[in-house]
Enzyme design. Sequence first.
Site, PDB file in Angstrom:
ATOM      1  N   ASP A 122      37.677  45.403  37.416  1.00 35.16           N
ATOM      2  CA  ASP A 122      37.901  46.576  37.110  1.00 35.16           C
ATOM      3  C   ASP A 122      39.300  46.713  36.720  1.00 35.16           C
ATOM      4  O   ASP A 122      39.694  45.781  36.428  1.00 35.16           O
ATOM      5  CB  ASP A 122      37.260  47.671  38.385  1.00 35.16           C
ATOM      6  CG  ASP A 122      38.160  47.467  39.569  1.00 35.16           C
ATOM      7  OD1 ASP A 122      39.251  46.762  39.295  1.00 35.16           O
ATOM      8  OD2 ASP A 122      37.854  48.103  40.541  1.00 35.16           O
ATOM      9  N   HIS A 136      41.302  45.073  39.832  1.00 35.33           N
ATOM     10  CA  HIS A 136      40.800  43.963  40.843  1.00 35.33           C
ATOM     11  C   HIS A 136      40.235  42.539  40.307  1.00 35.33           C
ATOM     12  O   HIS A 136      39.458  42.882  39.268  1.00 35.33           O
ATOM     13  CB  HIS A 136      39.582  44.620  42.017  1.00 35.33           C
ATOM     14  CG  HIS A 136      40.368  45.655  42.714  1.00 35.33           C
ATOM     15  ND1 HIS A 136      40.005  47.045  42.358  1.00 35.33           N
ATOM     16  CD2 HIS A 136      41.326  46.041  43.639  1.00 35.33           C
ATOM     17  CE1 HIS A 136      40.624  47.917  42.892  1.00 35.33           C
ATOM     18  NE2 HIS A 136      41.425  47.100  43.917  1.00 35.33           N
ATOM     19  N   SER A 155      42.643  46.247  49.189  1.00 34.55           N
ATOM     20  CA  SER A 155      41.421  45.910  48.527  1.00 34.55           C
ATOM     21  C   SER A 155      41.205  44.654  48.212  1.00 34.55           C
ATOM     22  O   SER A 155      40.055  44.075  48.097  1.00 34.55           O
ATOM     23  CB  SER A 155      41.379  46.690  47.253  1.00 34.55           C
ATOM     24  OG  SER A 155      42.455  46.610  46.400  1.00 34.55           O
TER      25      SER A 155
END
Length: 381
Positions: free
Chosen positions: A335, A338, A46
């Site tokens: 978040d 991340h 990610s």
Amino acid sequence: MSISLSSHICLFTLLCSSLLVIAVGTDAQFSWHGSRANALFIFGDSIFDAGTNDFINTTTDFQANFFPYGKSFLSYPTGRFSNGRLIPDFIAEFAGLPLILPYLHPEFRFNGGANFASGGGGALVETYEGLVVNLKTQMTQFKKLEKQLKREFGDEEARKIVLEAVYLISSGGNDYLFSTSANSVVFQSHSHEEYVGMVIGNVTTVVKDIHSRGGQKFGFVNMGPLGCVPHTRALAGSSGACFGELNELLKLHNRALPKALEKLADELDGFKYSIFDHFNAGMQRINNPSKFGFKEGKMACCGSGLYRGNYSCGGKRGETDYELCKDPSEYVTFDAFHPSERTHRQFAELMWSGRPPTTGPYNLRALFNLHKQNYIWTFLR
């Protein structure tokens, strides 16, 4: 006729994806044909995923194609796990390339690179199996793309593209996060050293496979401080302590990775690499945010609960309520897990032009600028 919520989401995702293609297509009207740029191929998780998981059968736990993700970039979600651009987006910009689309994007065409990274993907096949694209499968996709390049450009030009490209790899973080869950049978049946060896072994297997096809220039990101992100910090309660056991596992990986790459450098002709010290760069910003232009290092911009560490940003992961800060650029993390776009930019700048011990033995600018003729002899042997 009623239209389901899932249908609305699907249509919105396709609309945003089409808008992204338009934006990429107009990026300085870049065309690979006749370009002297080096291609950029991106593998991993990610930290690098530009929207791959929008186009696979998975859950919203592994997607970021809804508000407020992307709020600072084109004003709509693109599938990136941040409020804006990611490290590879900035690296592409620095290298004179357009935004690199996910390989699985329905409108993908080669225009300077491909992004295979998948949020939640690991070096081990067992990590979130069936919900993400693991590193081994990403390599399979690269092989398919290589065949496409040969059909489009011919064998000689395709080999040249592969030879002169830079390969970015960020893989392993999800394997270590997954190891803390009760579902990780592989971790439970191996020592920490054995588990790290398996993760790094799978990464080096992919590197060797790419090298066997001509690739020689690689950029790696070591494990970031996942034990200190808002989610894992919240698990410690009001003490705000980092998840020490997880961080020790990450540090074990970070000690083993340079040794593995030094060994590859001895074994593989023309192999050149860069490692970015993600762990220490991240800890510096978490512990001293104001030194790097941030106001908040420990709390996320988006989420709920202590440190906004609940992975609820966007309200589509089982918990509908969440808080959103006014200015994501003031936060190190966007978040629960991340980095914010600003953090991604700072990391990309360090990867591009940083020096040891933060980035080395090469930085990415040096890898992109290595003279092409220096590699031709290896290919012709």
